[in-house]
Motif scaffolding. Sequence first.
Motif, short mmCIF file in Angstrom:
data_model
loop_
_atom_site.label_atom_id
_atom_site.label_comp_id
_atom_site.label_asym_id
_atom_site.label_seq_id
_atom_site.Cartn_x
_atom_site.Cartn_y
_atom_site.Cartn_z
N ASN A 109 34.83 27.74 -49.71
CA ASN A 109 33.75 29.00 -49.10
C ASN A 109 32.52 28.52 -49.21
OD1 ASN A 109 33.43 31.76 -48.59
ND2 ASN A 109 32.32 31.65 -50.73
N ILE A 110 31.95 27.45 -49.90
CA ILE A 110 30.44 26.86 -50.12
C ILE A 110 30.45 26.23 -48.76
CG2 ILE A 110 29.01 25.39 -51.12
CD1 ILE A 110 30.31 26.41 -53.87
N ALA A 111 31.32 25.09 -48.41
CA ALA A 111 31.05 24.36 -47.31
C ALA A 111 31.25 25.52 -46.01
CB ALA A 111 32.47 23.34 -47.28
N ASP A 112 32.30 26.26 -46.08
CA ASP A 112 32.29 27.17 -44.73
C ASP A 112 31.01 27.94 -44.57
OD1 ASP A 112 34.92 26.51 -44.26
OD2 ASP A 112 35.77 28.20 -45.36
N THR A 113 30.42 28.31 -45.49
CA THR A 113 29.19 29.01 -45.47
C THR A 113 27.92 28.17 -44.79
OG1 THR A 113 29.75 30.64 -47.33
CG2 THR A 113 27.29 30.40 -46.78
N ASP A 114 27.77 27.07 -45.55
CA ASP A 114 26.81 25.98 -45.18
C ASP A 114 27.14 25.67 -43.79
OD1 ASP A 114 24.59 24.26 -45.47
OD2 ASP A 114 26.17 22.83 -45.19
N ILE A 115 28.26 25.43 -43.19
CA ILE A 115 28.64 25.00 -41.69
C ILE A 115 28.34 26.18 -40.88
CG2 ILE A 115 30.51 24.54 -40.25
CD1 ILE A 115 31.76 22.67 -42.52
N PHE A 116 28.68 27.19 -41.30
CA PHE A 116 28.58 28.59 -40.61
C PHE A 116 26.70 28.75 -40.14
CE2 PHE A 116 26.94 33.05 -40.13
CZ PHE A 116 27.49 33.46 -39.08
N GLU A 117 26.14 28.47 -41.17
CA GLU A 117 24.52 28.59 -41.24
C GLU A 117 24.09 27.53 -40.26
OE1 GLU A 117 22.72 31.10 -42.09
OE2 GLU A 117 24.27 32.06 -43.09
N GLN A 118 24.68 26.47 -40.26
CA GLN A 118 24.21 25.51 -39.27
C GLN A 118 24.53 25.59 -37.84
OE1 GLN A 118 24.45 21.08 -40.49
NE2 GLN A 118 25.62 22.06 -42.51
N VAL A 119 25.53 26.16 -37.64
CA VAL A 119 26.27 26.55 -36.26
C VAL A 119 25.70 27.78 -35.85
CG1 VAL A 119 28.19 27.76 -36.79
CG2 VAL A 119 28.08 25.97 -35.13
N LYS A 120 24.99 28.57 -36.62
CA LYS A 120 24.58 29.89 -35.99
C LYS A 120 23.26 29.52 -34.87
CE LYS A 120 22.87 32.79 -39.18
NZ LYS A 120 22.80 33.88 -39.81
N PRO A 121 22.54 28.67 -35.01
CA PRO A 121 21.47 28.30 -33.86
C PRO A 121 22.15 28.01 -32.66
CG PRO A 121 20.68 27.36 -35.73
CD PRO A 121 22.08 27.91 -35.84
N PHE A 122 23.44 27.14 -32.65
CA PHE A 122 24.14 26.88 -31.29
C PHE A 122 24.88 27.91 -30.83
CE2 PHE A 122 23.78 23.13 -33.76
CZ PHE A 122 23.57 22.11 -32.87
N LEU A 123 25.22 29.14 -31.72
CA LEU A 123 25.81 30.20 -31.18
C LEU A 123 24.83 31.09 -30.31
CD1 LEU A 123 27.73 31.31 -34.50
CD2 LEU A 123 28.74 29.96 -32.43
N ASP A 124 23.65 31.18 -31.06
CA ASP A 124 22.50 31.72 -30.40
C ASP A 124 22.32 31.70 -29.06
OD1 ASP A 124 22.61 33.79 -32.69
OD2 ASP A 124 21.08 32.57 -33.69
N ARG A 125 22.15 30.23 -29.04
CA ARG A 125 21.93 29.84 -27.69
C ARG A 125 23.18 29.72 -26.57
NH1 ARG A 125 19.35 25.88 -31.01
NH2 ARG A 125 20.80 24.27 -30.52
#
Length: 176
Positions: free
Chosen positions: A25-41
């Motif tokens: 869960n901790i790793a998934d949350t961190d990866i999601f936060e890092q991938v969000k800017p790519f999703l937004d673009r």
Amino acid sequence: MRELKKMLRKELIERRKMMSDSEKNIADTDIFEQVKPFLDRASSVFTYASTSIEVDTRRIIDYCLQCSIPVALPVSGDEDIMFYYIKSTEELSKGRFNIDEPPENFPAVADSDTLCIVPALCADGNGLRLGYGRGYYDRFLAHFIGKSGIICYKTFKREVPSEKHDIKAEFTIFNR
């Protein structure tokens, strides 16, 4: 090479099964936060419905749907995968390999700003990954015009045995 990859896959899957829920869960949350800017673009996002041993893509799917970013998931054929847009995760049902798949109602069309998130059992950080061995994503990415990225747990960062048909992704995100 094929035997080496087969043995490595088996080892990696067993290691994934041993990850604790809290570690995951901790790793998934961190990866999601890092991938969000790519999703937004991205103009649209092609991803997969994660299983219990994979980086959680359900957050990615839900985020895209909430932000009105078109999201598509694959349907596996005998040799290839085809992506289809979804409007809700409630549309998904178990398909081949017992993986959640979308209905084949709305074929997805990629453009140069489409992001494809690629599954990986392990990755090297330079765009190479080891998947599940069927070659679906290598064949798909060979003709994909968008951007591709790998999401993977940092404890699975390692040198990846590769062959000439293996397609590199443009970026890799590991949890910190």
